[in-house]
Write an enzyme that holds these catalytic residues in place. Sequence first.
Site, PDB file in Angstrom:
ATOM      1  N   CYS A   1      -4.008   4.444   9.219  1.00  0.00           N
ATOM      2  CA  CYS A   1      -2.533   3.863   9.715  1.00  0.00           C
ATOM      3  C   CYS A   1      -2.005   4.689  10.873  1.00  0.00           C
ATOM      4  O   CYS A   1      -0.850   4.413  11.101  1.00  0.00           O
ATOM      5  CB  CYS A   1      -1.771   3.629   8.617  1.00  0.00           C
TER       6      CYS A   1
ATOM      7  N   CYS B   1       0.896  -1.349   0.080  1.00  0.00           N
ATOM      8  CA  CYS B   1       0.129   0.114  -0.128  1.00  0.00           C
ATOM      9  C   CYS B   1       1.042   1.216   0.013  1.00  0.00           C
ATOM     10  O   CYS B   1       0.539   2.258  -0.869  1.00  0.00           O
ATOM     11  CB  CYS B   1      -0.954   0.119   1.319  1.00  0.00           C
TER      12      CYS B   1
ATOM     13  N   CYS C   1       7.583   3.508   6.336  1.00  0.00           N
ATOM     14  CA  CYS C   1       6.720   3.244   5.122  1.00  0.00           C
ATOM     15  C   CYS C   1       7.262   2.901   3.907  1.00  0.00           C
ATOM     16  O   CYS C   1       7.102   2.294   2.705  1.00  0.00           O
ATOM     17  CB  CYS C   1       5.707   4.386   4.728  1.00  0.00           C
TER      18      CYS C   1
ATOM     19  N   CYS D   1      -1.014   8.382   7.153  1.00  0.00           N
ATOM     20  CA  CYS D   1      -2.754   8.297   6.687  1.00  0.00           C
ATOM     21  C   CYS D   1      -3.542   8.001   7.689  1.00  0.00           C
ATOM     22  O   CYS D   1      -3.288   7.399   8.727  1.00  0.00           O
ATOM     23  CB  CYS D   1      -2.340   7.173   5.589  1.00  0.00           C
TER      24      CYS D   1
END
Length: 242
Positions: free
Chosen positions: A211, A125, A236, A208
């Site tokens: 998250c 993602c 990330c 985000c």
Amino acid sequence: MITPEFWSIPARTLSPAELAQKSTVLKERLAEIVKRFSDVRFATSLAAEDMVVTDAIQKAKANIKLFTLATGRLHQETVDMVKTTEDHYGVTIEKVYPQENDVQAFIDQYGMNGFYDGEEPKKACCGARKIKPLNAALQGADAWITGQRREQSTTRTELNLEELDDARGIAKFNPLFDWSEADIWAYIKQENVPIHPLHLKGYPSIGCEPCTRQVKQGEDIRAGRWWWLQSDSKECGLHVNQ
């Protein structure tokens, strides 16, 4: 039921002289970067560290282009913070979006919120929504800047001011690498830097929306990022050489 106490903005601990020295060094670092490189870009998340760097860039009149990764899963407060920052400093922040086909490919394989299922789908993602857009945003640049600090997590303790971004073949700078959390907030208060609204609600680190969560008092400041994963998975991929 006891309501947990969440992280709150630290009290200012620096003297005006100490803060002035730190501010001077930060601006000198930025000036040196733009002297050495012709196309320097700064990826801002609009969180506290990145707002300090943004403020210093503007006050140093450094020729550094600002951009943000508009992942499509950001808090509305973060989306609004882009305009707040643009209006405050009279700048334009480029919004870099993911490719629809990359996002759809992730959804087709894992589902909309499949990142909750483990490290691999989380990486996938972030790859679609952040890493590929970052690569696109840095095309043609010869250096880029982050708001990373050593103190932020176990994965950043060896952070240096300058490093080579092997994945992209360009220089990478972390001008706040040796700043403490208290230093950041002392600067923000002293210089009247705009504050992301989520910092006032117990979020020391902001990514985000699905998250990121609030952090309890005493927890690591990045404990609210990908909280369902181990502490060594709090990245990330933006800052991992590949």
